[in-house]
Design a protein around this motif. Structure first.
Motif, PDB file in Angstrom:
ATOM      1  N   PRO A 283      58.537 -19.929   6.283  1.00 38.23           N
ATOM      2  CA  PRO A 283      57.196 -19.379   6.127  1.00 38.23           C
ATOM      3  C   PRO A 283      56.161 -20.340   6.723  1.00 38.23           C
ATOM      4  N   ALA A 284      54.965 -19.833   6.999  1.00 38.89           N
ATOM      5  CA  ALA A 284      53.924 -20.647   7.630  1.00 38.89           C
ATOM      6  C   ALA A 284      53.610 -21.901   6.823  1.00 38.89           C
ATOM      7  N   GLU A 285      53.594 -21.770   5.483  1.00 34.53           N
ATOM      8  CA  GLU A 285      53.251 -22.925   4.643  1.00 34.53           C
ATOM      9  C   GLU A 285      54.278 -24.045   4.808  1.00 34.53           C
ATOM     10  N   GLU A 286      55.551 -23.680   4.916  1.00 32.77           N
ATOM     11  CA  GLU A 286      56.596 -24.699   5.081  1.00 32.77           C
ATOM     12  C   GLU A 286      56.555 -25.305   6.483  1.00 32.77           C
ATOM     13  N   ILE A 287      56.192 -24.498   7.482  1.00 34.05           N
ATOM     14  CA  ILE A 287      56.075 -25.034   8.843  1.00 34.05           C
ATOM     15  C   ILE A 287      54.983 -26.093   8.892  1.00 34.05           C
ATOM     16  N   ILE A 288      53.869 -25.838   8.220  1.00 35.67           N
ATOM     17  CA  ILE A 288      52.762 -26.807   8.188  1.00 35.67           C
ATOM     18  C   ILE A 288      53.219 -28.112   7.534  1.00 35.67           C
ATOM     19  N   GLN A 289      53.999 -27.991   6.450  1.00 35.12           N
ATOM     20  CA  GLN A 289      54.535 -29.195   5.794  1.00 35.12           C
ATOM     21  C   GLN A 289      55.511 -29.926   6.711  1.00 35.12           C
TER      22      GLN A 289
ATOM     23  N   PRO B 270      58.318 -14.787   9.659  1.00 36.23           N
ATOM     24  CA  PRO B 270      57.405 -14.578   8.522  1.00 36.23           C
ATOM     25  C   PRO B 270      55.945 -14.869   8.849  1.00 36.23           C
ATOM     26  N   TYR B 271      55.692 -15.876   9.684  1.00 34.87           N
ATOM     27  CA  TYR B 271      54.307 -16.189  10.066  1.00 34.87           C
ATOM     28  C   TYR B 271      53.699 -15.038  10.857  1.00 34.87           C
ATOM     29  N   ALA B 272      54.452 -14.495  11.806  1.00 35.39           N
ATOM     30  CA  ALA B 272      53.955 -13.374  12.609  1.00 35.39           C
ATOM     31  C   ALA B 272      53.717 -12.151  11.726  1.00 35.39           C
ATOM     32  N   ALA B 273      54.609 -11.924  10.760  1.00 39.30           N
ATOM     33  CA  ALA B 273      54.439 -10.793   9.840  1.00 39.30           C
ATOM     34  C   ALA B 273      53.191 -10.969   8.985  1.00 39.30           C
TER      35      ALA B 273
END
Length: 343
Positions: free
Chosen positions: A148-154, A287-290
């Motif tokens: 998910p986007a939040e985990e990618i940022i981490q 998931p980020y694109a969704a």
């Protein structure tokens, strides 16, 4: 098994005799294989100690024969098998005759000097197969799913930290917006930004904006966002920038069709109670694109999305038949769609 735990185990010298790696996140799957290779094989011995197979090219008998053969001039060997037959869910299209029981027998008594890794680039394994059940019982199955986007940022923050830098949250979000969620591209870009930031430096949103060009697909995401927010001038400015980069209007139209169609699908799935993760799986999106698509879709009604898609289909036909000049046709579409709003 979660892949981070598998990485830690390998670093601690806890290597299993076989693994089943599956999922669509190729970057982390490759990272795991590289860690395994580093732990098992000296750099100068890689050519002799790493053996590659594919189940659509070699039978399981050939693969097991290799696994049961003692390594030559090296203490251990790594056997990598691309598989779409033995563990994957779906129809078996291989013309080779495989004997799964041969592999099951080997997995019950594996050779200490061989590490056998099956690489299954499918979203799911076939849970009905005995091989899958057995591998799961041995805790040898590793999932590599999109973050998910939040985990990618981490993950971006951790990668920067390992290089003695830090990254502003806004910079990580801007980087995602510009290059999307493809992990190998993100890794290359964050490494470049860390180099620019210097020792103990900070990666800023301004640095991302000046050093990282937006991909065409991400520019279309942004273009759709500007249309949805009724910022027609911004949408046109972005379109003109894409033209300066020699992007083809017909290609941009096709990408817009895909994005507006996904928005329509997301609205329908949301109506049926699907979670963002389930939507991503249904549409074959990260998931980020969704998530971005769902946010954009909220600004449009079903009727407007259907009308926009019909207009894009008409524009595509007119472009390809020469009834409208391509550059002008897409420009007029942006003007008209932006001025009408999303209701």
């Amino acid at each position: 098994m979660e892949y981070r735990k598998a990485l830690r185990d390998v670093q601690d010298g806890k290597v299993k005799p076989f693994y089943i790696c599956y999922g669509t996140e190729a970057f982390f799957m490759n990272e795991f294989i590289e860690r395994l290779a580093t732990a098992l094989v000296e750099p100068e011995h890689r050519e002799m100690a790493i053996v590659r197979f594919a189940t659509n090219e070699q039978t399981i008998d050939e693969i097991v024969d290799e696994a049961e053969t003692m390594p030559f001039l090296v203490p251990s060997k790594l056997i990598l098998v691309r598989d779409s037959v033995l563990f994957a869910a779906g129809r078996d299209s291989s013309k080779l005759e495989h004997r799964p029981e041969r592999l099951m027998n080997y997995m019950s008594e594996p050779l200490d000097s061989s590490v056998l890794v099956f690489l299954v680039q499918h979203e799911k394994l076939d849970e009905r197969k005995k091989l899958v059940k057995y591998a799961k019982d041995k805790d040898a199955v590793i999932a590599f799913s999109p973050m998910p986007a939040e985990e990618i940022i981490q993950w971006l923050a951790r990668r920067a930290e390992k290089q003695g830098r830090r990254i502003e949250p806004g910079a990580a979000e801007e980087l995602l917006k510009r290059v999307g969620s493809e992990m190998s591209t993100l890794a290359a870009e964050i490494d470049k930004l860390c180099l620019h930031a210097g020792t103990e430096g900070t990666v800023t949103a301004e640095a991302v904006a000046s050093l990282v060009p937006a991909s065409t697909e991400q520019s279309v995401f942004k273009l759709t966002e500007e249309i949805a927010a009724l910022r027609t001038e911004n949408a046109l400015a972005l379109y003109y920038d894409l033209l300066k980069q020699r992007e083809e209007p017909i290609k941009l139209t096709a990408l817009l069709v895909r994005q507006f169609r996904n928005m329509l699908f997301v609205k329908e799935l949301d109506k049926q109670g699907y979670t963002p993760q389930q939507m991503a799986s249904q549409l074959g999106l990260h998931p980020y694109a969704a998530k971005i698509t769902a946010e954009q879709a909220k600004r449009f009604s079903f009727e407007r999305l259907a009308a926009v898609l019909a207009r894009l289909a008409e524009l595509d036909y007119e472009m390809k038949t020469g009834r409208v000049e391509k550059t002008l046709g897409l420009e007029l579409f942006l003007l008209r769609t932006g001025s009408e709003g999303g209701a």
